[in-house]
Design a protein around this motif. Structure first.
Motif, mmCIF file in Angstrom:
data_model
loop_
_atom_site.group_PDB
_atom_site.id
_atom_site.type_symbol
_atom_site.label_atom_id
_atom_site.label_comp_id
_atom_site.label_asym_id
_atom_site.label_seq_id
_atom_site.Cartn_x
_atom_site.Cartn_y
_atom_site.Cartn_z
ATOM 1 N N PHE A 265 76.434 82.251 40.030
ATOM 2 C CA PHE A 265 77.543 81.418 40.491
ATOM 3 C C PHE A 265 78.832 81.816 39.773
ATOM 4 C CE2 PHE A 265 80.427 77.823 40.078
ATOM 5 C CZ PHE A 265 80.645 77.540 41.413
ATOM 6 N N SER A 266 79.934 81.852 40.540
ATOM 7 C CA SER A 266 81.260 82.126 39.989
ATOM 8 C C SER A 266 82.252 81.124 40.570
ATOM 9 C CB SER A 266 81.731 83.536 40.351
ATOM 10 O OG SER A 266 80.817 84.503 39.913
ATOM 11 N N TYR A 267 83.100 80.572 39.719
ATOM 12 C CA TYR A 267 84.214 79.756 40.214
ATOM 13 C C TYR A 267 85.293 80.677 40.778
ATOM 14 C CZ TYR A 267 82.231 75.748 37.694
ATOM 15 O OH TYR A 267 81.406 74.748 37.258
ATOM 16 N N ASN A 268 85.499 81.794 40.080
ATOM 17 C CA ASN A 268 86.483 82.790 40.508
ATOM 18 C C ASN A 268 85.772 84.127 40.706
ATOM 19 O OD1 ASN A 268 88.763 80.978 40.083
ATOM 20 N ND2 ASN A 268 88.389 81.296 37.889
ATOM 21 N N PRO A 269 86.125 84.874 41.760
ATOM 22 C CA PRO A 269 85.470 86.166 42.010
ATOM 23 C C PRO A 269 85.534 87.075 40.792
ATOM 24 C CG PRO A 269 86.879 85.554 43.858
ATOM 25 C CD PRO A 269 87.152 84.548 42.774
ATOM 26 N N GLY A 270 84.394 87.682 40.467
ATOM 27 C CA GLY A 270 84.348 88.614 39.348
ATOM 28 C C GLY A 270 84.218 87.966 37.985
ATOM 29 N N GLU A 271 84.116 86.604 37.951
ATOM 30 C CA GLU A 271 83.956 85.904 36.669
ATOM 31 C C GLU A 271 82.712 85.023 36.733
ATOM 32 O OE1 GLU A 271 87.517 83.757 35.637
ATOM 33 O OE2 GLU A 271 88.807 85.371 36.360
ATOM 34 N N PRO A 272 81.523 85.632 36.670
ATOM 35 C CA PRO A 272 80.282 84.854 36.818
ATOM 36 C C PRO A 272 80.075 83.852 35.687
ATOM 37 C CG PRO A 272 79.799 87.100 36.164
ATOM 38 C CD PRO A 272 81.260 87.060 36.460
ATOM 39 N N VAL A 273 79.627 82.636 36.070
ATOM 40 C CA VAL A 273 79.341 81.568 35.104
ATOM 41 C C VAL A 273 77.829 81.428 34.915
ATOM 42 C CG1 VAL A 273 79.634 79.097 34.634
ATOM 43 C CG2 VAL A 273 81.450 80.362 35.773
ATOM 44 N N LEU A 274 77.068 81.672 35.986
ATOM 45 C CA LEU A 274 75.611 81.666 35.925
ATOM 46 C C LEU A 274 75.089 83.021 36.386
ATOM 47 C CD1 LEU A 274 74.791 78.173 37.515
ATOM 48 C CD2 LEU A 274 74.822 78.748 35.075
ATOM 49 N N HIS A 275 74.077 83.542 35.686
ATOM 50 C CA HIS A 275 73.508 84.851 36.020
ATOM 51 C C HIS A 275 72.002 84.726 36.231
ATOM 52 C CE1 HIS A 275 77.146 86.786 34.116
ATOM 53 N NE2 HIS A 275 77.051 85.717 33.356
ATOM 54 N N ASP A 276 71.526 85.085 37.391
ATOM 55 C CA ASP A 276 70.098 85.259 37.655
ATOM 56 C C ASP A 276 69.248 84.084 37.130
ATOM 57 O OD1 ASP A 276 67.907 86.606 38.698
ATOM 58 O OD2 ASP A 276 67.512 87.671 36.829
ATOM 59 N N ILE A 277 69.636 82.864 37.530
ATOM 60 C CA ILE A 277 68.905 81.669 37.100
ATOM 61 C C ILE A 277 67.671 81.477 37.977
ATOM 62 C CG2 ILE A 277 68.992 79.152 36.837
ATOM 63 C CD1 ILE A 277 70.765 80.571 34.819
ATOM 64 N N THR A 278 66.511 81.590 37.387
ATOM 65 C CA THR A 278 65.253 81.305 38.078
ATOM 66 C C THR A 278 64.545 80.213 37.285
ATOM 67 O OG1 THR A 278 65.059 83.531 39.004
ATOM 68 C CG2 THR A 278 63.029 82.242 38.822
ATOM 69 N N LEU A 279 64.350 79.077 37.924
ATOM 70 C CA LEU A 279 63.892 77.883 37.206
ATOM 71 C C LEU A 279 63.201 76.934 38.173
ATOM 72 C CD1 LEU A 279 64.013 75.875 34.746
ATOM 73 C CD2 LEU A 279 66.298 75.223 35.577
ATOM 74 N N SER A 280 62.108 76.318 37.725
ATOM 75 C CA SER A 280 61.417 75.320 38.534
ATOM 76 C C SER A 280 61.454 73.972 37.822
ATOM 77 C CB SER A 280 59.969 75.742 38.785
ATOM 78 O OG SER A 280 59.337 74.838 39.675
ATOM 79 N N ILE A 281 61.918 72.947 38.527
ATOM 80 C CA ILE A 281 61.991 71.580 37.999
ATOM 81 C C ILE A 281 60.961 70.752 38.758
ATOM 82 C CG2 ILE A 281 63.462 69.525 37.804
ATOM 83 C CD1 ILE A 281 65.865 71.530 37.662
ATOM 84 N N LYS A 282 59.919 70.327 38.072
ATOM 85 C CA LYS A 282 58.807 69.646 38.731
ATOM 86 C C LYS A 282 59.110 68.166 38.973
ATOM 87 C CE LYS A 282 56.288 73.367 38.584
ATOM 88 N NZ LYS A 282 56.164 74.172 39.811
ATOM 89 N N ARG A 283 58.595 67.673 40.090
ATOM 90 C CA ARG A 283 58.769 66.264 40.455
ATOM 91 C C ARG A 283 58.207 65.358 39.347
ATOM 92 N NH1 ARG A 283 55.457 62.333 42.807
ATOM 93 N NH2 ARG A 283 56.573 60.820 44.110
ATOM 94 N N GLY A 284 58.983 64.313 39.001
ATOM 95 C CA GLY A 284 58.527 63.325 38.036
ATOM 96 C C GLY A 284 58.601 63.756 36.589
ATOM 97 N N LYS A 285 59.124 64.949 36.331
ATOM 98 C CA LYS A 285 59.216 65.464 34.960
ATOM 99 C C LYS A 285 60.674 65.463 34.487
ATOM 100 C CE LYS A 285 54.808 66.616 34.867
ATOM 101 N NZ LYS A 285 53.836 65.882 34.011
ATOM 102 N N THR A 286 60.851 65.514 33.171
ATOM 103 C CA THR A 286 62.192 65.613 32.584
ATOM 104 C C THR A 286 62.433 67.041 32.110
ATOM 105 O OG1 THR A 286 62.263 63.298 31.892
ATOM 106 C CG2 THR A 286 63.697 64.823 30.712
ATOM 107 N N THR A 287 63.488 67.646 32.651
ATOM 108 C CA THR A 287 63.875 69.000 32.265
ATOM 109 C C THR A 287 65.213 68.915 31.535
ATOM 110 O OG1 THR A 287 62.745 69.941 34.183
ATOM 111 C CG2 THR A 287 64.414 71.313 33.106
#
Length: 286
Positions: free
Chosen positions: A56-78
């Motif tokens: 994710f980038s707010y501005n082109p060429g300035e990435p804020v998030l890189h290659d986020i792979t994450l699973s948030i399970k139902r009923g759990k606290t992450t």
């Protein structure tokens, strides 16, 4: 007198011109990005929320998030942990679709968020952040904000569970007390408890806690932490943590640095690993 009145009107028009321009700019649609709404109704979370290779980038060429792979399970606290600017809030903001990923996908039970009707998705969510907006109206209407048809009993019970009932009943007119612009009648901790009562009344399936106790003294933090535990029970929670003590019981801790996930696992496992979380732990207990 007539000339004086006309001159007064002319001055009034000139004074209002700046405000009128600002309102006109706000109402313009052609110069703003609008998300395309999906066509599927979101009923409820059954399994998990999954981030697949999200950038994710707010501005082109300035990435804020890189290659986020994450699973948030139902009923759990992450819990999301990291220094200021690591991308924690940005990652959480993708869930209610405040933004869409620049690359990759966010899925709920395998369905891309972009395929869902935004309102049906947000209806199942609540956010409690460190900046609580209180409206210049009564306690009752502030707690009811965003919820239609709540009964007096529901409002009373939500306020009680949020540890807010004591101070509300001590206000001059109780639930009918007008709180003033941005809640000037209330302390920071009291505003937070109104926000928690608001979220309890909403009864969300998915709860986002954005550093909800970061600016409070230890006594107030303890009260609010107790309220948050009640609010979190049985829900899928994404907690952005400033103080590590507030997330020691999380089911999963995700550590972010410069927009990347550097480690994830249980709190105890990551502490024993002596990696990034352990460093934050040492800094806070030094």
């Amino acid at each position: 007198p007539l000339v004086s009145s006309l001159n007064g009107i002319r001055v009034g028009f000139i004074s209002a011109q700046g405000s009128l321009t600002a309102v006109t700019d706000l109402l313009q649609r052609h110069d703003k990005p609008y998300f395309e709404d999906g066509d599927k109704l979101f009923a409820s979370l059954q399994r998990s929320i999954d981030f697949e290779a999200v950038d994710f980038s707010y501005n082109p060429g300035e990435p804020v998030l890189h290659d986020i792979t994450l699973s948030i399970k139902r009923g759990k606290t992450t819990a999301l942990v990291g220094s200021s600017g690591a991308g924690k809030t940005t990652l959480a903001d993708l869930l209610p679709r405040f933004y869409d990923p620049t690359q990759g996908r966010v899925l709920i039970d395998g369905v891309d968020l972009r395929e869902l009707k935004i309102n049906s998705l947000r209806h199942k969510m609540a956010i409690v952040s460190q900046d609580t907006f209180i409206f210049d109206t009564t306690v009752r209407e502030n707690v009811m904000y965003g919820v239609e048809g709540a009964s007096d009993e529901d409002i009373y019970e939500a306020t009680r569970m949020a540890n807010a009932l004591g101070f509300v009943l001590e206000l001059p007119m109780g639930f009918e007390t007008v709180l003033g612009d941005r809640g000037v009648r209330l302390s920071g901790g009291q505003r937070q408890r109104i926000a928690i009562a608001r979220a309890l009344l909403r009864n969300p399936e998915i709860l986002i806690l954005d550093e909800a106790t970061s600016a409070l003294d230890s006594v107030t933090e303890s009260l609010i932490q107790e309220s948050l535990e009640k609010l979190s029970k049985g829900r899928t929670v994404i907690a952005i943590a400033h103080r590590l003590s507030t997330i020691a019981n999380a089911d999963k801790v995700v550590v972010l640095e410069k927009g990347r996930i550097v480690e994830q696992g249980s709190y105890q496992t990551l502490i024993e690993k002596r990696g990034s979380l352990w460093k934050y732990h040492q800094m806070q207990h030094a």
